[in-house]
Each structure stands twice: as C-alpha cells, then as structure tokens.
Motif scaffolding. Sequence first.
Motif, PDB file in Angstrom:
ATOM      1  N   MET A   1      33.540  47.841  87.635  1.00  0.00           N
ATOM      2  CA  MET A   1      34.387  48.884  88.180  1.00  0.00           C
ATOM      3  C   MET A   1      33.530  49.763  89.079  1.00  0.00           C
ATOM      4  N   THR A   2      34.100  50.185  90.194  1.00  0.00           N
ATOM      5  CA  THR A   2      33.413  51.116  91.075  1.00  0.00           C
ATOM      6  C   THR A   2      34.232  52.387  91.194  1.00  0.00           C
ATOM      7  N   GLU A   3      33.558  53.480  91.468  1.00  0.00           N
ATOM      8  CA  GLU A   3      34.227  54.758  91.659  1.00  0.00           C
ATOM      9  C   GLU A   3      34.042  55.207  93.089  1.00  0.00           C
ATOM     10  N   LYS A   4      35.070  55.805  93.624  1.00  0.00           N
ATOM     11  CA  LYS A   4      34.975  56.389  94.954  1.00  0.00           C
ATOM     12  C   LYS A   4      35.051  57.896  94.805  1.00  0.00           C
ATOM     13  N   GLY A   5      34.121  58.594  95.407  1.00  0.00           N
ATOM     14  CA  GLY A   5      34.098  60.048  95.336  1.00  0.00           C
ATOM     15  C   GLY A   5      35.169  60.672  96.218  1.00  0.00           C
ATOM     16  N   LEU A   6      35.319  61.990  96.133  1.00  0.00           N
ATOM     17  CA  LEU A   6      36.318  62.695  96.914  1.00  0.00           C
ATOM     18  C   LEU A   6      36.136  62.474  98.409  1.00  0.00           C
ATOM     19  N   SER A   7      34.906  62.240  98.845  1.00  0.00           N
ATOM     20  CA  SER A   7      34.670  62.032 100.270  1.00  0.00           C
ATOM     21  C   SER A   7      35.321  60.742 100.757  1.00  0.00           C
ATOM     22  N   ALA A   8      35.713  59.849  99.838  1.00  0.00           N
ATOM     23  CA  ALA A   8      36.351  58.585 100.212  1.00  0.00           C
ATOM     24  C   ALA A   8      37.856  58.757 100.443  1.00  0.00           C
ATOM     25  N   VAL A   9      38.379  59.948 100.288  1.00  0.00           N
ATOM     26  CA  VAL A   9      39.795  60.216 100.499  1.00  0.00           C
ATOM     27  C   VAL A   9      39.992  60.532 101.986  1.00  0.00           C
ATOM     28  N   PRO A  10      40.601  59.606 102.749  1.00  0.00           N
ATOM     29  CA  PRO A  10      40.701  59.793 104.202  1.00  0.00           C
ATOM     30  C   PRO A  10      41.382  61.099 104.635  1.00  0.00           C
ATOM     31  N   ILE A  75      40.504  71.401  91.082  1.00  0.00           N
ATOM     32  CA  ILE A  75      40.791  69.991  91.319  1.00  0.00           C
ATOM     33  C   ILE A  75      39.917  69.136  90.410  1.00  0.00           C
ATOM     34  N   VAL A  76      40.542  68.227  89.690  1.00  0.00           N
ATOM     35  CA  VAL A  76      39.837  67.279  88.833  1.00  0.00           C
ATOM     36  C   VAL A  76      39.587  65.987  89.597  1.00  0.00           C
ATOM     37  N   SER A  77      40.621  65.500  90.291  1.00  0.00           N
ATOM     38  CA  SER A  77      40.459  64.269  91.066  1.00  0.00           C
ATOM     39  C   SER A  77      41.532  64.185  92.140  1.00  0.00           C
ATOM     40  N   ASN A  86      47.500  61.169  94.800  1.00  0.00           N
ATOM     41  CA  ASN A  86      47.672  61.823  93.513  1.00  0.00           C
ATOM     42  C   ASN A  86      46.563  62.851  93.364  1.00  0.00           C
ATOM     43  N   VAL A  87      46.931  64.054  92.957  1.00  0.00           N
ATOM     44  CA  VAL A  87      45.959  65.114  92.705  1.00  0.00           C
ATOM     45  C   VAL A  87      46.126  65.567  91.264  1.00  0.00           C
ATOM     46  N   ILE A  88      45.044  65.536  90.513  1.00  0.00           N
ATOM     47  CA  ILE A  88      45.029  66.084  89.161  1.00  0.00           C
ATOM     48  C   ILE A  88      44.277  67.398  89.236  1.00  0.00           C
ATOM     49  N   MET A  89      44.883  68.444  88.688  1.00  0.00           N
ATOM     50  CA  MET A  89      44.234  69.751  88.735  1.00  0.00           C
ATOM     51  C   MET A  89      44.461  70.519  87.448  1.00  0.00           C
ATOM     52  N   ASN A  90      43.495  71.361  87.136  1.00  0.00           N
ATOM     53  CA  ASN A  90      43.651  72.322  86.052  1.00  0.00           C
ATOM     54  C   ASN A  90      44.350  73.541  86.639  1.00  0.00           C
ATOM     55  N   PHE A  91      45.463  73.907  86.059  1.00  0.00           N
ATOM     56  CA  PHE A  91      46.250  75.071  86.456  1.00  0.00           C
ATOM     57  C   PHE A  91      45.973  76.142  85.418  1.00  0.00           C
ATOM     58  N   ASN A  92      44.896  76.876  85.644  1.00  0.00           N
ATOM     59  CA  ASN A  92      44.470  77.905  84.690  1.00  0.00           C
ATOM     60  C   ASN A  92      45.159  79.216  85.049  1.00  0.00           C
ATOM     61  N   ASN A  93      46.025  79.672  84.166  1.00  0.00           N
ATOM     62  CA  ASN A  93      46.775  80.895  84.388  1.00  0.00           C
ATOM     63  C   ASN A  93      45.973  82.057  83.822  1.00  0.00           C
TER      64      ASN A  93
END
Length: 125
Positions: A1-10, A75-77, A86-93
């Motif tokens: 398995m390979t991972e692509k970092g945030l910089s790989a998001v066009p 932002i988590v990912s 798809n964006v996963i984020m922590n919504f800290n109130n």
Amino acid sequence: MTEKGLSAVPDYQKIIDVINLYVEGWKGDVDKFKAAFDEDAWIFFIDASGKRHKYLLTDCFESWSRTGWDIDAQIVSINQVGSAANVIMNFNNLTDPAASFVDFHNMLEVNGRWLITNKTAVHID
C-alpha cells in the motif's frame, strides 16, 4: 500500500477554500454556507446520545449561522479522484465542546466549482 500526502491533491486549495466557507458560515454568514454546499446536499449525523439525524442542509443554514459558535476546524485528510473529493475534519466547537464532531465532507466539482454534496458526522467527546 502507498500513501499520497496532501500535496498529491490536485485541487487542494480549491477544496480547502470550500471547507473554509463552511467554517466561516458558523460566524453568522448564511451566504457562505450557500456557497459551500450543493443545493441538494444532505447531512447525516449521530448526536451525543447516539441518535441518528438526517436533514437537507439548506434547512440548517439559518439556525447554524445564528449559533455564534467559535469553531476550530482541523483537517485530518483530503482525498481527490478526478471530480470527486472527501475531506475529513475535526469540528472542535470551542463555544460548546459538547457539540464537537468529526465531519466527513464528500464533494464534487461541478462546472469547475467544488461543492459539498454530503456531510456525515459523528459526535466526539
């Protein structure tokens, strides 16, 4: 398995800009919510008691913009495949920590514009 970092998001910056509109909407600007979400977007979430909720997001904008909540979004990912993301984020109130969530925002690029088409969230302690 390979991972692509945030910089790989066009379309990283365009996607972040939409998420920022969403976060800014909590400061009392309904128009920012309207700019971030597709008009047919839905939210599904589980509250602190474990109850499932489902709403058309446009039905939430007015009440959300009046909360006065101070949100710390982290932002988590970000994943993008072509015109879908798809964006996963922590919504800290910070105002009401009991109303903090992990958000999963699904997005589509439509006519060159990114929009959130679905939000799924789960309450966190």
